[in-house]
Design a protein around this motif. Structure first.
Motif, PDB file in Angstrom:
ATOM      1  N   ARG A 318      21.809  12.466  -4.332  1.00 25.59           N
ATOM      2  CA  ARG A 318      21.340  11.495  -3.338  1.00 25.59           C
ATOM      3  C   ARG A 318      21.592  10.070  -3.796  1.00 25.59           C
ATOM      4  O   ARG A 318      21.874   9.190  -2.978  1.00 25.59           O
ATOM      5  N   GLN A 319      21.485   9.823  -5.090  1.00 27.73           N
ATOM      6  CA  GLN A 319      21.736   8.479  -5.592  1.00 27.73           C
ATOM      7  C   GLN A 319      23.220   8.134  -5.590  1.00 27.73           C
ATOM      8  O   GLN A 319      23.580   6.979  -5.810  1.00 27.73           O
ATOM      9  N   CYS A 320      24.077   9.124  -5.350  1.00 24.11           N
ATOM     10  CA  CYS A 320      25.511   8.888  -5.156  1.00 24.11           C
ATOM     11  C   CYS A 320      25.871   9.016  -3.683  1.00 24.11           C
ATOM     12  O   CYS A 320      26.989   9.395  -3.336  1.00 24.11           O
ATOM     13  N   SER A 321      24.923   8.734  -2.806  1.00 21.84           N
ATOM     14  CA  SER A 321      25.130   8.760  -1.359  1.00 21.84           C
ATOM     15  C   SER A 321      24.704   7.413  -0.792  1.00 21.84           C
ATOM     16  O   SER A 321      23.982   6.654  -1.438  1.00 21.84           O
ATOM     17  N   ARG A 322      25.126   7.136   0.445  1.00 24.77           N
ATOM     18  CA  ARG A 322      24.795   5.837   1.027  1.00 24.77           C
ATOM     19  C   ARG A 322      24.709   5.923   2.548  1.00 24.77           C
ATOM     20  O   ARG A 322      25.308   6.792   3.189  1.00 24.77           O
ATOM     21  N   PHE A 323      23.940   4.981   3.108  1.00 21.89           N
ATOM     22  CA  PHE A 323      23.844   4.819   4.548  1.00 21.89           C
ATOM     23  C   PHE A 323      25.017   3.976   5.043  1.00 21.89           C
ATOM     24  O   PHE A 323      25.745   3.371   4.261  1.00 21.89           O
ATOM     25  N   CYS A 324      25.165   3.941   6.355  1.00 22.51           N
ATOM     26  CA  CYS A 324      26.122   3.014   6.946  1.00 22.51           C
ATOM     27  C   CYS A 324      25.384   1.744   7.355  1.00 22.51           C
ATOM     28  O   CYS A 324      24.161   1.742   7.534  1.00 22.51           O
ATOM     29  N   SER A 325      26.106   0.667   7.483  1.00 25.94           N
ATOM     30  CA  SER A 325      25.519  -0.616   7.845  1.00 25.94           C
ATOM     31  C   SER A 325      26.416  -1.299   8.859  1.00 25.94           C
ATOM     32  O   SER A 325      27.639  -1.381   8.665  1.00 25.94           O
ATOM     33  N   HIS A 326      25.800  -1.766   9.940  1.00 29.48           N
ATOM     34  CA  HIS A 326      26.576  -2.467  10.964  1.00 29.48           C
ATOM     35  C   HIS A 326      27.067  -3.821  10.450  1.00 29.48           C
ATOM     36  O   HIS A 326      28.143  -4.287  10.825  1.00 29.48           O
ATOM     37  N   GLU A 327      26.281  -4.446   9.573  1.00 34.94           N
ATOM     38  CA  GLU A 327      26.674  -5.746   9.025  1.00 34.94           C
ATOM     39  C   GLU A 327      27.750  -5.594   7.957  1.00 34.94           C
ATOM     40  O   GLU A 327      28.668  -6.396   7.875  1.00 34.94           O
ATOM     41  N   ARG A 328      27.603  -4.570   7.122  1.00 36.40           N
ATOM     42  CA  ARG A 328      28.567  -4.334   6.042  1.00 36.40           C
ATOM     43  C   ARG A 328      29.283  -3.018   6.333  1.00 36.40           C
ATOM     44  O   ARG A 328      28.773  -1.938   6.029  1.00 36.40           O
ATOM     45  N   ASN A 329      30.441  -3.122   6.905  1.00 32.73           N
ATOM     46  CA  ASN A 329      31.188  -1.928   7.301  1.00 32.73           C
ATOM     47  C   ASN A 329      31.933  -1.378   6.088  1.00 32.73           C
ATOM     48  O   ASN A 329      33.071  -1.735   5.811  1.00 32.73           O
ATOM     49  N   ASP A 335      34.357  11.249  -3.296  1.00 34.35           N
ATOM     50  CA  ASP A 335      33.413  11.702  -4.316  1.00 34.35           C
ATOM     51  C   ASP A 335      32.016  11.118  -4.155  1.00 34.35           C
ATOM     52  O   ASP A 335      31.172  11.305  -5.029  1.00 34.35           O
ATOM     53  N   LEU A 336      31.729  10.415  -3.066  1.00 30.76           N
ATOM     54  CA  LEU A 336      30.339  10.167  -2.699  1.00 30.76           C
ATOM     55  C   LEU A 336      29.841  11.397  -1.947  1.00 30.76           C
ATOM     56  O   LEU A 336      30.574  11.996  -1.158  1.00 30.76           O
ATOM     57  N   CYS A 337      28.606  11.774  -2.173  1.00 32.16           N
ATOM     58  CA  CYS A 337      28.124  13.053  -1.634  1.00 32.16           C
ATOM     59  C   CYS A 337      27.954  12.993  -0.116  1.00 32.16           C
ATOM     60  O   CYS A 337      28.619  13.708   0.624  1.00 32.16           O
ATOM     61  N   VAL A 338      27.043  12.169   0.362  1.00 33.94           N
ATOM     62  CA  VAL A 338      26.818  12.008   1.799  1.00 33.94           C
ATOM     63  C   VAL A 338      26.947  10.524   2.106  1.00 33.94           C
ATOM     64  O   VAL A 338      26.325   9.690   1.445  1.00 33.94           O
ATOM     65  N   GLN A 339      27.739  10.191   3.099  1.00 33.19           N
ATOM     66  CA  GLN A 339      27.948   8.786   3.430  1.00 33.19           C
ATOM     67  C   GLN A 339      28.108   8.615   4.931  1.00 33.19           C
ATOM     68  O   GLN A 339      28.714   9.445   5.607  1.00 33.19           O
TER      69      GLN A 339
END
Length: 528
Positions: A318-329, A335-339
């Motif tokens: 989970r710490q190698c995963s990230r959300f999406c951001s409308h401001e920062r595309n 090799d990121l798990c969930v993005q």
């Protein structure tokens, strides 16, 4: 010869020396370029200092040689495209500023090599905004990381990874040691990643992803240096380091927490309109070893699906995963798990065209592509075929500088719709929404442990059936699936994907490789 004869011979020798005049001795000294200094105990022979004082024969002046001091040198960082290498006692050093945030994990990157004449030499330095280290620190790092690599076999194509903690300087250094062709022939090179000791925990969390990125870039750098394209290699490494630091910056700004709240997922309130999408997404996510890319048009829906799928990953993943951001595309990073991935302009055809299939092919495991708008779920090839295609693509990427043809990217037909029947996830979701909300997180953990236990039984059965991996499996895989209660293809692939994470290589060992049958027959359970 008697003692009397030896005594007579020595006397004759001294007698010959006594017969030489001082003028003859001066002529011999001038022919050898030997001249006494003001201190008669010190001599200069052909311009080389015999002892502490240097005497210039031409000017007849005595002066003390100036030896460069490591502590007293006044070296400076020179910013610009110049890429001259220096020794640890040099007086100029080329540095490039990195276009990243000051809070990034990486403070600086140092590329150095071992020179058989002058020792460690710094080739280039990349500095972040928050890096306040001096040139002396970079020189110390180059000496510290390369001194133990003098006897390294340069014919070996491997890349060794070493980690140093320098408590006095409050630094942590990740050193990647490799052999490559320098300007003076093959030599040992080192790419040192400098971090603050306060960020040690972050590095431990992201080390696997960081190593995969850097080793892939070093492989291409070695080919460029082999072709004597040094400046092109520095330019390539400059772009690669900026991409790597941007990836780490995305994890810092929009990374997932280690513990996810149930309120942020689709498991908090049941939504019948999302049940079918949720079932397909979880099934595909488990079949691709917990690697998924979620896309759509609304970032809140994308992030909600990302949080839901991340519940089936470990805390480190989970710490190698990230959300999406409308401001920062953020772009896609392998090799990121969930993005979450928010395409610039959305329509179904453009999304498929903009999917970075080449980068996905470089990932360690297959990837699921989930569209929360169209409820479409696709995935790349299974593990056994993915590994072969990944090897072929990385080989093309490395040999591309030698070839006149462009790198052949994977075709879109590697994306398959999820068509495997399964019952594990269907039964899990039916039971999950039937229990109180406070018990659902524990029930999800119990479901994951159940899959892990089935995977361990599958591994042990394969080991016993193949004599601990020394021979081919004797039992038909269908018989093995019946014994484990995994008759449905989807259930079997979910458990097999978990077994692949616990025992790499077992997926290909049991199912074979449809792209290369000869390779599959030679794979042993303990060869990985």
């Amino acid at each position: 010869m008697t003692s009397t004869e030896r005594t007579v011979g020595m006397a004759d020798t001294f007698k010959d020396c006594d017969t030489k005049s001082m003028e003859d001795i001066d002529e011999e000294m001038e022919s050898l370029s030997i001249k006494p200094s003001e201190d008669e105990s010190e001599l200069i022979v052909d311009g080389f200092m015999v002892s502490g004082t240097f005497t210039d024969v031409a000017s007849n002046q005595c002066r003390t040689p100036v030896i460069p001091s490591f502590e007293e040198s006044s070296d400076t960082l020179v910013e610009g495209p110049d890429s001259r290498a220096i020794s640890p006692v040099g007086h100029s050093l080329t540095a490039t500023k990195l276009k990243v945030s000051s809070s990034n994990l990486i403070q600086a990157v140092v590329l150095s090599l071992w020179d058989n004449i002058v020792g460690p030499r710094i080739l280039h330095v990349w500095k972040g905004e928050a890096c306040n280290e001096t040139v002396e620190t970079f020189k110390y790092l180059s000496i510290y990381t390369l001194n133990g690599e003098i006897c390294r076999d340069l014919t070996c194509g491997g890349i060794d990874t070493k980690f140093y903690v320098m408590s006095r300087r409050k630094l942590c250094v990740l050193a990647l040691i490799f052999g490559a062709k320098g300007k003076c022939g093959p030599s040992v090179h080192c790419l040192s990643v400098v971090m603050s000791s306060n960020d040690l925990q972050k590095y431990v969390t992201w080390q696997r992803t960081l190593h995969a990125w850097l080793k892939r870039r070093i492989a291409v750098l070695r080919v460029l240096m082999e072709k004597d394209e040094y400046d092109k290699g520095i330019h390539f490494l400059n772009a690669s380091i900026n991409k790597t630091m941007r990836m780490l910056q995305s994890l810092q700004l929009d990374g997932l927490p280690s513990c996810i709240k149930l309120e942020d997922t689709y498991f908090y309130n049941e939504d019948s309109s999302k049940d079918f999408l949720l079932r397909k997404s979880i099934t595909s996510h488990l079949m691709t070893c917990g690697r998924s890319v979620v896309t759509g048009t609304v970032d809140s829906e994308i992030n909600k699906m990302v949080s839901t799928l991340a519940l089936f990953n470990t805390s480190a993943e989970r710490q190698c995963s990230r959300f999406c951001s409308h401001e920062r595309n953020w772009p896609y990073h392998h090799d990121l798990c969930v993005q979450g991935w928010l395409p610039p302009s959305y329509n179904l055809r453009s999304v498929l065209d903009k999917i970075p299939l080449g980068e996905m092919q470089c990932a360690e495991y297959p990837t699921s592509i989930i569209d929360v708008k169209t409820h479409e779920v696709r995935q790349t090839l299974p593990v056994n075929e993915h590994h072969t295609r990944r090897h072929d693509f990385l080989s093309q990427e490395v040999t591309h500088p030698y070839s006149k043809h462009d790198v052949k990217y994977p075709e879109k037909n590697i994306l398959d719709n999820l068509q495997y029947p399964e019952n594990l996830v269907h039964r899990f979701m039916k039971e999950l929404f039937a229990i109180p909300v406070g018990l659902r997180l524990s029930f999800i953990q119990l479901f994951i442990r159940t899959i892990e236990r089935k995977a361990l039984v599958l591994i042990k059965s394969a080991e016993v059936d193949s004599d601990q991996g020394r021979s081919a499996p004797k039992t038909n895989p269908r018989k093995l699936r019946q014994d484990l209660g995994l008759q449905l293809e989807g259930d079997f692939r979910i458990v097999l994907a978990m077994a692949e994470k616990l025992k790499p290589g077992i997926y290909t060992y049991l199912l074979g490789d449809s792209l290369n049958h000869e390779l599959a027959r030679n794979i042993s359970l303990y060869s990985v």
